[in-house]
Design an enzyme around this catalytic site. Structure first.
Site, PDB file in Angstrom:
ATOM      1  N   TYR A 144       0.865  -1.181   0.000  1.00 16.51           N
ATOM      2  CA  TYR A 144       0.000   0.000   0.000  1.00 16.51           C
ATOM      3  C   TYR A 144       0.898   1.226   0.000  1.00 16.51           C
ATOM      4  O   TYR A 144       1.807   1.329   0.837  1.00 16.51           O
ATOM      5  CB  TYR A 144      -0.895  -0.020   1.248  1.00 16.51           C
ATOM      6  CG  TYR A 144      -1.800   1.180   1.402  1.00 16.51           C
ATOM      7  CD1 TYR A 144      -2.954   1.309   0.641  1.00 16.51           C
ATOM      8  CD2 TYR A 144      -1.501   2.175   2.332  1.00 16.51           C
ATOM      9  CE1 TYR A 144      -3.784   2.404   0.789  1.00 16.51           C
ATOM     10  CE2 TYR A 144      -2.335   3.275   2.493  1.00 16.51           C
ATOM     11  CZ  TYR A 144      -3.477   3.384   1.723  1.00 16.51           C
ATOM     12  OH  TYR A 144      -4.300   4.467   1.876  1.00 16.51           O
ATOM     13  N   ASP A 239       9.383   2.634  -0.599  1.00 20.73           N
ATOM     14  CA  ASP A 239       8.370   3.287   0.229  1.00 20.73           C
ATOM     15  C   ASP A 239       8.727   2.979   1.678  1.00 20.73           C
ATOM     16  O   ASP A 239       8.445   1.900   2.193  1.00 20.73           O
ATOM     17  CB  ASP A 239       6.981   2.747  -0.139  1.00 20.73           C
ATOM     18  CG  ASP A 239       5.892   3.288   0.778  1.00 20.73           C
ATOM     19  OD1 ASP A 239       6.226   3.840   1.852  1.00 20.73           O
ATOM     20  OD2 ASP A 239       4.705   3.142   0.432  1.00 20.73           O
ATOM     21  N   LYS A 267       4.884   8.959   8.654  1.00 17.73           N
ATOM     22  CA  LYS A 267       4.792   8.397  10.009  1.00 17.73           C
ATOM     23  C   LYS A 267       5.869   8.932  10.965  1.00 17.73           C
ATOM     24  O   LYS A 267       5.776  10.066  11.399  1.00 17.73           O
ATOM     25  CB  LYS A 267       4.779   6.877   9.928  1.00 17.73           C
ATOM     26  CG  LYS A 267       3.624   6.421   8.979  1.00 17.73           C
ATOM     27  CD  LYS A 267       3.155   5.051   9.214  1.00 17.73           C
ATOM     28  CE  LYS A 267       2.173   4.568   8.173  1.00 17.73           C
ATOM     29  NZ  LYS A 267       0.793   4.888   8.429  1.00 17.73           N
TER      30      LYS A 267
HETATM   31  N1  HOZ Z   1      -3.230   3.399   6.186  1.00 18.26           N
HETATM   32  C1  HOZ Z   1      -3.090   3.145   7.578  1.00 18.26           C
HETATM   33  C2  HOZ Z   1      -2.570   1.805   7.873  1.00 18.26           C
HETATM   34  N2  HOZ Z   1      -1.748   1.187   6.950  1.00 18.26           N
HETATM   35  C3  HOZ Z   1      -4.374   3.331   8.318  1.00 18.26           C
HETATM   36  C4  HOZ Z   1      -4.430   4.640   8.895  1.00 18.26           C
HETATM   37  C5  HOZ Z   1      -5.642   4.931   9.776  1.00 18.26           C
HETATM   38  O1  HOZ Z   1      -6.706   4.333   9.588  1.00 18.26           O
HETATM   39  O2  HOZ Z   1      -5.506   5.778  10.600  1.00 18.26           O
END
Ligand code: HOZ
Length: 432
Positions: A144, A239, A267
């Site tokens: 992702y 990534d 992050k």
């Molecule tokens: N895309 C985030 C985890 N891979 C989720 C972020 C969220 O829901 O805060």
């Protein structure tokens, strides 16, 4: 455990926010039940609206590596906020931040700050396309890279959690340039290169995947991708939104000893504020506007409050490299405890781990790619999640997410977690 306030907040949220949440995985849709509404957090603990305390293994999906409300980070934000929260003009702090990133991360000659991992990845892809003059790129099933159109093909995280195969609103024209193949499958990459020679701008990969649980690259896999990219004139994008500044000061590039051409961050780099970045070799980065014509911009890019939170967090990590060792020791202790609990209850399970990333799949087979993650008993994971939550342990509400440890976790917290896992496995009859 009473969660009435969370329930009534979720009901209220449903009237004004789609699905009651601002990011889909939070909705607990695949695990079922009502998401907890969080009131505050300190160290390794989250507190919900009903004042229940939970040991936190999400760490805001990665950023809170030092633990919540870490004193020096909060103090730095407080002081900076007094000088105004945004200028839309350059500041010295942005240079400090960029120099710190250059110092910590390998192969970052130039870096551009953005406000999220999504922005970082979509900008890096645009840059790779602009630099090579090619349109197609390869991504891996279950990885992702944020929610930009081009990446939402066979993606992990929320798309895997909610089993969304095709995203309405994304044109065929966009997705036809996204080529996918299974993680850890070199022959599949070679097949795509053969079929699309001279058309591929980039290969983008999570060097340690964290959006289908935690999945490690097979030995030599990233090195082979590196080699193929050099051979074919393709931009290799790591990534590192999850792994950057988390696996080590230099992220996966340093930990695994493989160089990327472009790297994306998110992050940890923001210390809990909305920050992303992409950077890499000058030869490529010089094509970004205003140096070149590959356009990319952002009103809140380099925002001073976001920068001071990120800078303070990264500086603490740089000045205290033992933190990485401590985090790894804690994660190995948890990994061994979870494996023992699974064995004791006769539960077939795979615990993948690297550094402070870890996940549990209920599987008899090794979990090395998206299909093995999806073939795991995720129904069991969902019950395990709730059994743990009832015992005050807050895991990601999906088997398709990595857990992230923070350094405020104590041995007692880990022992409580392992004890809760032992009880939970028995409660859900996982070994039967
Ligand atoms: N895309 C985030 C985890 N891979 C989720 C972020 C969220 O829901 O805060």
């Amino acid at each position: 455990m009473y969660t009435e306030k969370s329930q009534s907040l979720f009901e209220r949220a449903g009237h004004c926010i789609p699905g009651g949440v601002n990011s889909p995985v939070r909705a607990f849709k695949s695990v079922g039940g009502t998401p907890l509404f969080i009131k505050k957090a300190k160290g390794a603990y989250l507190y919900d609206a009903d004042n229940n305390a939970y040991i936190d293994y999400i760490a805001s999906w990665g950023p809170m590596i030092l633990g919540h409300a870490h004193g020096p980070v909060i103090e730095a934000i407080r002081e900076k906020a007094l000088e105004s929260t945004s200028y839309g003009a350059p500041t010295e702090l942005e240079i400090d931040m960029a120099e710190l990133i250059q110092d910590m991360a390998p192969n970052v000659d130039l870096v551009r700050m953005v406000s999220s991992g999504t922005e970082a990845c979509m900008s890096a892809l645009r840059l790779a396309r602009g630099y090579t003059g090619r349109n197609k790129f390869i991504k891996f099933e279950g990885c992702y890279h944020g929610h930009a159109d081009a990446f939402l093909v066979k993606a992990g995280s929320g798309l895997a959690t909610l089993d969304i195969q095709t995203v309405p609103g994304i044109t065929g024209g966009v997705s036809q340039d996204t080529l996918t193949c299974p993680y850890n499958d070199l022959a599949a990459v070679e097949g795509l290169l053969e079929a699309h020679r001279g058309e591929i701008a980039a290969i983008i990969i999570e060097p340690v995947a964290g959006n289908m649980g935690c999945i490690l690259p097979a030995p030599g896999y990233l090195e082979s991708l590196r080699h193929l990219c050099i051979r074919e004139g393709i931009v290799l994008i790591f990534d590192e939104v999850m792994t950057g500044f988390r696996l080590s000061a230099g992220g996966a590039q340093q930990t695994l000893g493989v160089d990327a051409d472009l790297v994306t961050f998110g992050k940890v780099i923001g210390g809990g504020l909305p920050v992303g970045a992409f950077g890499g070799k000058k030869e490529i980065m010089k094509h970004i506007a205003p140096l070149g014509n590959v356009y990319q911009a952002g009103t809140l890019s380099g925002n001073p409050i976001a920068m001071i939170a990120g800078y303070t967090t990264l500086k603490i990590l740089q000045d205290n490299p033992d933190i990485y060792h401590e985090l790894e020791t804690k994660t190995l202790y948890l990994r061994d405890g979870l494996r023992h609990a699974c064995r004791q209850s006769g539960t077939p399970a795979v615990v993948n781990q690297l550094g402070s990333m870890i996940s549990l799949h209920f599987s008899e087979q090794p979990v090395t790619n998206f299909s093995s993650a999806a073939a795991s008993r995720n129904d069991l994971f969902n019950r395990f999640f709730h059994a743990m939550l009832r015992r005050g342990i807050y895991l990601p509400p999906s088997a398709f997410e990595s857990w992230f440890l923070n350094n405020a976790l104590t041995r007692e917290d880990l022992d409580r977690t392992i004890g809760a896992a032992t009880e939970s496995l028995l409660e859900i009859g996982a070994g039967n």
